[in-house]
Design an enzyme around this catalytic site. Sequence first.
Site, PDB file in Angstrom:
ATOM      1  N   LYS A  52       5.063  -9.821  -5.276  1.00 47.37           N
ATOM      2  CA  LYS A  52       4.918  -8.677  -6.184  1.00 47.37           C
ATOM      3  C   LYS A  52       6.207  -8.496  -6.986  1.00 47.37           C
ATOM      4  O   LYS A  52       6.174  -8.321  -8.210  1.00 47.37           O
ATOM      5  CB  LYS A  52       4.586  -7.400  -5.388  1.00 47.37           C
ATOM      6  CG  LYS A  52       3.154  -7.381  -4.871  1.00 47.37           C
ATOM      7  CD  LYS A  52       2.890  -6.254  -3.882  1.00 47.37           C
ATOM      8  CE  LYS A  52       1.464  -6.369  -3.339  1.00 47.37           C
ATOM      9  NZ  LYS A  52       1.156  -5.453  -2.241  1.00 47.37           N
ATOM     10  N   GLN A  96       3.753  -1.044   1.355  1.00 43.47           N
ATOM     11  CA  GLN A  96       2.960  -2.171   1.849  1.00 43.47           C
ATOM     12  C   GLN A  96       2.342  -1.831   3.208  1.00 43.47           C
ATOM     13  O   GLN A  96       3.016  -1.303   4.092  1.00 43.47           O
ATOM     14  CB  GLN A  96       3.860  -3.421   1.958  1.00 43.47           C
ATOM     15  CG  GLN A  96       3.122  -4.694   2.289  1.00 43.47           C
ATOM     16  CD  GLN A  96       2.163  -5.167   1.199  1.00 43.47           C
ATOM     17  OE1 GLN A  96       2.315  -4.840   0.022  1.00 43.47           O
ATOM     18  NE2 GLN A  96       1.177  -5.948   1.577  1.00 43.47           N
ATOM     19  N   ASP A 119      -1.384   1.666  -6.356  1.00 42.81           N
ATOM     20  CA  ASP A 119      -2.351   1.067  -5.430  1.00 42.81           C
ATOM     21  C   ASP A 119      -3.736   1.718  -5.569  1.00 42.81           C
ATOM     22  O   ASP A 119      -4.737   1.145  -5.124  1.00 42.81           O
ATOM     23  CB  ASP A 119      -1.892   1.321  -3.979  1.00 42.81           C
ATOM     24  CG  ASP A 119      -1.316   0.097  -3.297  1.00 42.81           C
ATOM     25  OD1 ASP A 119      -1.690  -1.033  -3.665  1.00 42.81           O
ATOM     26  OD2 ASP A 119      -0.507   0.289  -2.361  1.00 42.81           O
TER      27      ASP A 119
HETATM   28  N1  GUN Z   1      -1.747  -4.734   2.310  1.00 41.62           N
HETATM   29  C1  GUN Z   1      -2.708  -5.639   1.986  1.00 41.62           C
HETATM   30  N2  GUN Z   1      -3.169  -5.390   0.742  1.00 41.62           N
HETATM   31  C2  GUN Z   1      -2.487  -4.329   0.273  1.00 41.62           C
HETATM   32  C3  GUN Z   1      -2.512  -3.609  -0.967  1.00 41.62           C
HETATM   33  O1  GUN Z   1      -3.290  -3.876  -1.895  1.00 41.62           O
HETATM   34  N3  GUN Z   1      -1.641  -2.574  -1.055  1.00 41.62           N
HETATM   35  C4  GUN Z   1      -0.801  -2.219  -0.043  1.00 41.62           C
HETATM   36  N4  GUN Z   1       0.001  -1.181  -0.228  1.00 41.62           N
HETATM   37  N5  GUN Z   1      -0.763  -2.863   1.112  1.00 41.62           N
HETATM   38  C5  GUN Z   1      -1.603  -3.908   1.265  1.00 41.62           C
END
Ligand code: GUN
Length: 294
Positions: A52, A96, A119
Amino acid sequence: MILIDGKKIADDIKAELKATVEAHKTKTGKAPGLTVIIVGDNPASQVYVRNKAKSCVEIGMNSDVIELPNTISQTELLDKIHVLNRDTSVHGILVQQPLPKHIDDFAVTLAIAPEKDVDGFHPENVGRLMIGRLDECFISCTPFGVVELFKRYKISTSGKHCVVVGRSNIVGKPMANLMVQKLDFMNSTVTICHSSTPDISVFTRQADILIAAIGKANFITAEMVKAGAVVMDVGINRVEDKTAKSGARLVGDVHFESVSKIASAITPVPGGVGPMTIAMLLSNTLKSFERTLN
Ligand code: GUN
């Protein structure tokens, strides 16, 4: 059979975003900023977070990663989020998941200001999605990425039967809520199946559009799919593979080898839906930034 190239589409989107970010920088001297918080040392999460951050930098956005130890208290974590909520250089905040057990995910989700919740997990964003206010909310990145693939491949979904397998808050539920909206590349009749649905194949065999997000390797086999269906595979599962250098490889929730022989279009794993998630996260962060300009 169309092999849906999510990697290429994600690269196209990133190039478009990069041009827009550069234009904003020239005009305003400002750039969008995404802050990602990672708690603990989950190896998969570390890879996702690194990707990311790298993608942000590639398109000229500011990126910050805050690494916190497993031992951090919930109060300390919430305090960090409150600081980011007030920081005008931060346009997107992402914590995350998964989080350590002593931290309540939902308290964390609620702490993030909805206007920075790139998100799309905050109930305000989830609610706005459900009532069709798509321009006024952030949409969970993976389902948003699936719809973007329908758009860019001009796959007709209107009036089609879309079956979503999986009911997570991150993918299955927002996916189904998107597909039912009265908009182009959505507007489907939607069925949601999950781990407690008896005889799932009764439903999946009726799908014109089948979206697999159940988190089980190779779960959807050819017998479960109607000939000519469009199959979107959201799964990312690590399975043992003695022939691979690392001893493992990634497979989707769809048994690609058999299903690709009968589908009219299908996403591979890796290189299908996965790369779209980050592209849509960047898109959400740019949208957040642009809102602050008005
Ligand atoms: N863990 C797995 N996929 C995601 C996501 O799209 N966002 C977040 N914050 N954590 C994740």
